[in-house]
Enzyme design. Structure first.
Site, PDB file in Angstrom:
ATOM      1  N   TYR A 117      20.548  -1.092  -3.208  1.00  0.00           N
ATOM      2  CA  TYR A 117      21.292  -1.924  -3.285  1.00  0.00           C
ATOM      3  C   TYR A 117      22.131  -3.065  -2.306  1.00  0.00           C
ATOM      4  CZ  TYR A 117      25.903  -2.203  -5.176  1.00  0.00           C
ATOM      5  OH  TYR A 117      27.687  -2.625  -5.885  1.00  0.00           O
ATOM      6  N   TRP A 119      24.590  -7.033  -2.112  1.00  0.00           N
ATOM      7  CA  TRP A 119      25.147  -8.304  -2.616  1.00  0.00           C
ATOM      8  C   TRP A 119      24.173  -9.740  -2.686  1.00  0.00           C
ATOM      9  CZ3 TRP A 119      29.875 -10.198  -4.967  1.00  0.00           C
ATOM     10  CH2 TRP A 119      31.223  -8.910  -6.017  1.00  0.00           C
TER      11      TRP A 119
HETATM   12  P1  PGD Z   1      27.401  -6.319   1.920  1.00  0.00           P
HETATM   13  O1  PGD Z   1      27.910  -6.824   3.228  1.00  0.00           O
HETATM   14  O2  PGD Z   1      27.250  -7.434   0.882  1.00  0.00           O
HETATM   15  O3  PGD Z   1      28.042  -5.055   1.418  1.00  0.00           O
HETATM   16  O4  PGD Z   1      27.450  -3.244  -0.179  1.00  0.00           O
HETATM   17  P2  PGD Z   1      27.089  -4.384   0.231  1.00  0.00           P
HETATM   18  O5  PGD Z   1      26.078  -3.415   0.516  1.00  0.00           O
HETATM   19  O6  PGD Z   1      26.369  -4.628  -0.396  1.00  0.00           O
HETATM   20  O7  PGD Z   1      25.092  -6.369   2.406  1.00  0.00           O
HETATM   21  C1  PGD Z   1      24.831  -7.572   1.956  1.00  0.00           C
HETATM   22  C2  PGD Z   1      23.276  -7.469   2.729  1.00  0.00           C
HETATM   23  O8  PGD Z   1      22.666  -8.673   2.898  1.00  0.00           O
HETATM   24  C3  PGD Z   1      24.264  -8.555   4.675  1.00  0.00           C
HETATM   25  O9  PGD Z   1      24.032  -7.476   5.544  1.00  0.00           O
HETATM   26  C4  PGD Z   1      24.593  -9.702   4.338  1.00  0.00           C
HETATM   27  O10 PGD Z   1      23.491  -9.714   6.053  1.00  0.00           O
HETATM   28  C5  PGD Z   1      22.075  -9.815   4.013  1.00  0.00           C
HETATM   29  N1  PGD Z   1      21.809 -11.039   3.209  1.00  0.00           N
HETATM   30  C6  PGD Z   1      22.821 -11.757   2.992  1.00  0.00           C
HETATM   31  N2  PGD Z   1      21.952 -13.124   2.370  1.00  0.00           N
HETATM   32  C7  PGD Z   1      20.736 -12.359   1.524  1.00  0.00           C
HETATM   33  C8  PGD Z   1      19.698 -12.968   2.161  1.00  0.00           C
HETATM   34  O11 PGD Z   1      19.199 -13.693   1.733  1.00  0.00           O
HETATM   35  N3  PGD Z   1      18.660 -12.077   1.964  1.00  0.00           N
HETATM   36  C9  PGD Z   1      18.199 -10.961   2.909  1.00  0.00           C
HETATM   37  N4  PGD Z   1      17.266 -10.104   2.947  1.00  0.00           N
HETATM   38  N5  PGD Z   1      19.439 -10.663   2.906  1.00  0.00           N
HETATM   39  C10 PGD Z   1      20.936 -10.930   2.764  1.00  0.00           C
HETATM   40  C11 PGD Z   1      29.267  -2.995  -0.327  1.00  0.00           C
HETATM   41  C12 PGD Z   1      29.809  -2.193  -1.444  1.00  0.00           C
HETATM   42  O12 PGD Z   1      30.154  -1.633  -0.475  1.00  0.00           O
HETATM   43  C13 PGD Z   1      30.604  -2.031  -2.465  1.00  0.00           C
HETATM   44  S1  PGD Z   1      29.559  -3.544  -3.662  1.00  0.00           S
HETATM   45  C14 PGD Z   1      31.698  -2.014  -2.454  1.00  0.00           C
HETATM   46  S2  PGD Z   1      32.434  -2.111  -4.143  1.00  0.00           S
HETATM   47  C15 PGD Z   1      32.002  -0.471  -2.180  1.00  0.00           C
HETATM   48  N6  PGD Z   1      33.025  -0.417  -1.658  1.00  0.00           N
HETATM   49  C16 PGD Z   1      33.429   0.483  -0.613  1.00  0.00           C
HETATM   50  C17 PGD Z   1      34.911   1.000  -0.449  1.00  0.00           C
HETATM   51  O13 PGD Z   1      35.771   0.778  -1.156  1.00  0.00           O
HETATM   52  N7  PGD Z   1      35.301   1.934   0.440  1.00  0.00           N
HETATM   53  C18 PGD Z   1      34.365   2.656   1.105  1.00  0.00           C
HETATM   54  N8  PGD Z   1      34.990   3.145   2.153  1.00  0.00           N
HETATM   55  N9  PGD Z   1      33.506   2.183   0.985  1.00  0.00           N
HETATM   56  C19 PGD Z   1      32.454   1.255   0.474  1.00  0.00           C
HETATM   57  N10 PGD Z   1      31.454   0.729   0.356  1.00  0.00           N
HETATM   58  C20 PGD Z   1      30.777  -0.195  -1.216  1.00  0.00           C
END
Ligand code: PGD
Length: 775
Positions: A117, A119
């Site tokens: 999972y 983004w």
């Molecule tokens: P991101 O930080 O977007 O978080 O959780 P998610 O895991 O989506 O992580 C994306 C990762 O992908 C980053 O580390 C980035 O460096 C890496 N990345 C970016 N581009 C690339 C690429 O091209 N290739 C590769 N291999 N990696 C890449 C988000 C999730 O967290 C979401 S959507 C929600 S809504 C939740 N919200 C909460 C909340 O409200 N409260 C708490 N306590 N926890 C939450 N967690 C959830």
């Protein structure tokens, strides 16, 4: 890079991100960015790019965890504690292909968790999720997947039972244009914070929310924010603030409906014609089933709002073009299904469904692609192939799965069994950001044989991996930026060369697929550029078929972006249903809005019965943890992405994430604005800086997610996170047996002033590495 791309007169080339279209150029080795000229309200998150591009937190070369390299695959509590050994790409890929083959042949694809999972980055081809899923389908024969999202875990399961198509409810129902023009009252439970809608998966060229609320307010539309944080509606909305106790919105909505019904202010004709099960619910509402009428006097102490205020608010909605909004955040909590369902009932009682600017705007503002028009042509999409493994988990149940293989759990009416996972593959997500109770997650990841991570930077997830493969950042590759409801399709030009030895996820998977004998199947013989052209063709052909200008790929690539036609803002499924509920029933079992669902009732789960109910939280502030912690989305980055960038670090104080608390709570603990505080509960503890403000309700502390997990001593079981990651504190339980969604938004804590020497922030320092391994 495949060609020397064009740029504007100053050499800026178009690119895009989940937080906005922008353009960028390299000048004297420095990255410069500027927002898209057509965006009425761009945000500062693009300013994270310049410092991040060449930051030492980037991963420069493939790494293998020492223990895994020396002892081979197997459960290991050293994950997250061990050193790393740099290896060549050849060696890393050989090791990984060997391990994937071992797991596939010995245990089958059902022992691989590829939910992965996250983004990741914008870009339709280099979409990490699609790449990893496609690879696992083709090389392994499939994988155990995850369903739903951390964003909308509860609502996306509930809505099809009670309202119809989730996509339609959120994306084609009430739009920002309708709000600006028609709404008379918008009551937003959990608000519509601009920090949330500035982000949209895929790309976003216009941030319209602030302007729409400003226009609506100027026309006389009244906004009411129900929630513990004043900043959850922008000042432009001029909102009244009803600062209820977190997690009590269902009780408040019940009391509002009770007032409307008992005072004859409800729309009985609407309920009769369009809803299912009202009489059953009414008995509960009036207390006929449990002896407790859900009136305002009952709700007042639960919500912390005077009974007269609740009743007056209810009355004030009567006879108005009223829009009820329930934010995603409300359902990211224990019993998160209930406020979503009860919001639907409140809107039904007001009878405004399907009218422009009225009814139920579920999750409006929670993300930038809600409340906008839908594109009339499909955007480029990479096929993931076929997954031959049927097994899945609800996404937020990952630690339960890894810790309890073979045990059963309830989900959406089914009793399911957790699989026995040997290998976990992650690309484009950060579970040490998104998951709850991180100390438990560490134990869960210690159980597998192998954890593989593709990352662009040393997130805590990468630090816990066995094999770490450096991925390029979006700015280092070309792609197409588009989302299903943003009109601008953007040629994403490469701006900089890859960092160190970083490779695109596609290049990594192509090499691995080759080693596993499915190279041609995976690549179909195309280079990345050929794939991008190939994927573009689908959109071009659809444009041509509609008789619209359909530029060739070369023309598109030379442009700043092309504008796609969009569908009418026609109110979608709910508007058609309102006009003729017989000809256009909702796709629910009854064809109506289900106030009572016999399907859900038939599941027999006490934590989500057949109609919305008030279910008190198990975890309430008391004793050692007297404060609520709201762990919401950050304003200066997307989730944890580029936390090491300038816009994100610039908003920290003394290097720590900033929490906010009310002056009364601060004074009671001898805490002053700018102090460093320790937040703690039975699961863990973290440091944060504190802003003392009356913008939060007393009894509530707010700390956004996204500060990278940074244990003071990784060797310790429950080490203090010195940086401010609230997920060391949150509980790892599902919303209910129905959806098993993430409940990370809300937990309980105590806070104290941190005395003593402030531990350094290590989160952005690369982990200890040994000399390069001999090959
Ligand atoms: P991101 O930080 O977007 O978080 O959780 P998610 O895991 O989506 O992580 C994306 C990762 O992908 C980053 O580390 C980035 O460096 C890496 N990345 C970016 N581009 C690339 C690429 O091209 N290739 C590769 N291999 N990696 C890449 C988000 C999730 O967290 C979401 S959507 C929600 S809504 C939740 N919200 C909460 C909340 O409200 N409260 C708490 N306590 N926890 C939450 N967690 C959830």
């Amino acid at each position: 890079m495949t060609e020397t791309p064009h740029g504007d007169a100053e050499g800026f080339r178009p690119h895009t991100s989940h937080w906005g279209v922008f353009s960028a150029r390299m000048r004297d080795g420095t990255l410069e960015v500027k927002p898209h000229a057509g965006d009425p309200d761009p945000n500062g998150i693009i300013d994270n790019f310049p410092a991040a591009l060449r930051h030492r937190a980037r991963i420069a070369q493939p790494m293998v965890r020492r223990g895994w390299l020396e002892r081979g695959p197997g459960p290991d509590s050293r994950r997250g504690r061990d050193e790393f050994v740099p290896v060549s790409w050849e060696r890393a890929l050989d090791l990984l292909a060997g391990e994937l083959t071992r797991v596939r042949d010995q245990h089958g694809p059902g022992a691989v968790f590829g939910g992965s999972y996250g983004w990741a980055s914008a870009g339709r081809f280099h979409h990490a999720q699609s790449q990893v899923h496609r690879f696992l389908n083709m090389a392994m024969g499939g994988y155990v997947r995850s369903v739903n999202s951390y964003s909308s875990g509860a609502s996306s399961v509930l809505v099809p039972h009670i309202l119809g198509t989730y996509e339609d409810l959120t994306k084609r129902n009430v739009s920002w244009e309708q709000i600006a023009e028609y709404s008379e009252v918008v009551i937003a439970f959990g608000g519509m914070a601009l920090k949330n809608s500035m982000v949209a998966g895929g790309s976003i060229s216009q941030h319209v929310e602030r302007g729409a609320m400003e226009r609506a307010a100027a026309r006389g539309c009244r906004f009411v924010l129900v929630g513990p944080l004043r900043s959850d509606l922008p000042v432009e909305a001029g909102a009244e603030w009803v600062a209820n106790i977190p997690g009590t919105d269902t009780a408040m909505m019940l009391a509002m409906v009770h007032t409307l019904v008992t005072e004859g202010l409800h729309d009985q004709a609407f309920l009769d014609r369009y809803t299912e099960g009202w009489p059953i619910f009414l008995r509960y509402l009036l207390g006929e089933t449990d002896g407790q009428p859900k009136d305002a006097a009952w709700a007042a102490p639960i919500c912390g709002i005077p009974a007269e205020e609740i009743a007056a608010l209810a009355r004030s909605l009567h006879g108005k073009r009223a829009l009820v909004v329930v934010a995603h955040s409300l359902q990211r909590a224990e019993h998160g299904e209930q406020p979503v369902w009860m919001g639907a009932v409140l809107a039904a009682v007001l009878g405004q469904y399907g009218l422009p600017g009225g009814g139920y705007g579920y999750a409006l503002g929670a993300i930038g692609y809600y409340g906008r028009r839908y594109n009339a042509v499909p955007v480029p999409t990479l096929s993931q192939g076929r997954n031959k493994v049927a097994d899945f988990i609800p996404v937020a149940r990952i630690a339960d799965m890894l810790l309890n293989p073979g045990t059963t759990y309830r989900y959406n009416g089914q009793t399911r069994t957790y699989p026995d996972i040997k290998l976990v593959y992650w690309a484009g997500g950060n579970p040490f950001h998104h998951h709850q109770d991180l100390n438990r997650l560490r134990q869960a990841f210690a159980r597998v044989d192998t954890l593989v991570v593709h990352e662009l930077a040393w997130t805590a997830t990468a630090r816990h991996a066995d094999i770490v493969l450096p991925a390029t950042m979006t700015l280092e590759r070309e792609d197409i930026g588009a989302s299903s409801n943003d009109p601008l399709m953007v040629p994403m030009h490469p701006i900089a060369a890859p960092y160190g030895e970083a490779r695109d996820d596609y290049a990594i998977f192509s090499e691995l697929a080759g080693r596993m004998g499915v190279g041609q199947v995976f690549t179909e013989g195309r280079t990345a550029r050929q794939w991008i052209e190939h994927l573009y063709e689908r959109t071009r052909a659809a444009l041509a078929e509609m008789g619209r200008p359909a530029p060739s790929f070369a023309e598109f690539w030379r442009s700043e972006g092309i504008t796609l036609p969009q569908m009418e803002d026609d109110g979608g499924e709910l508007r058609r249903f309102r006009i003729d509920p017989v000809a256009d029933p909702l796709p629910t079992p009854s064809g109506r809005i289900e106030i009572f669902s016999s399907t859900i009732d038939g599941f027999g789960d006490a934590d989500c019965p057949g109609h919305p109910v008030w279910l008190p939280r198990q975890e309430v502030p008391q004793g050692d943890t007297p404060l609520f912690l709201v762990a919401n989305q950050p304003a200066t980055r997307l989730h944890s992405q580029l936390d090491f960038g300038g816009h994100s670090t610039g908003a920290k104080h003394r290097g720590r994430e900033v929490a906010r608390m009310h002056p009364q709570d601060a004074a009671a603990r001898g805490v002053a604005d700018g102090d460093i505080i320790r937040l703690f509960n039975e699961r863990g503890s973290c440091l944060a800086a504190v802003r003392v403000t009356d913008g939060v309700r007393p009894g509530v502390v707010q700390l956004p997610t996204g500060a990278w997990y940074d244990p003071a001593d990784p060797e310790e079981e429950r080490s203090l996170c010195v940086h401010g990651n609230p997920n060391v504190l949150t509980r790892d339980v599902g919303t209910s047996s129905l959806a098993q969604g993430c409940t990370g938004q809300l937990t309980t804590v105590e806070v104290e002033r941190f005395e003593g020497n402030l531990p350094p922030i290590q989160a952005f320092e690369p982990p200890g590495a040994l000399p390069m391994a001999a090959e």
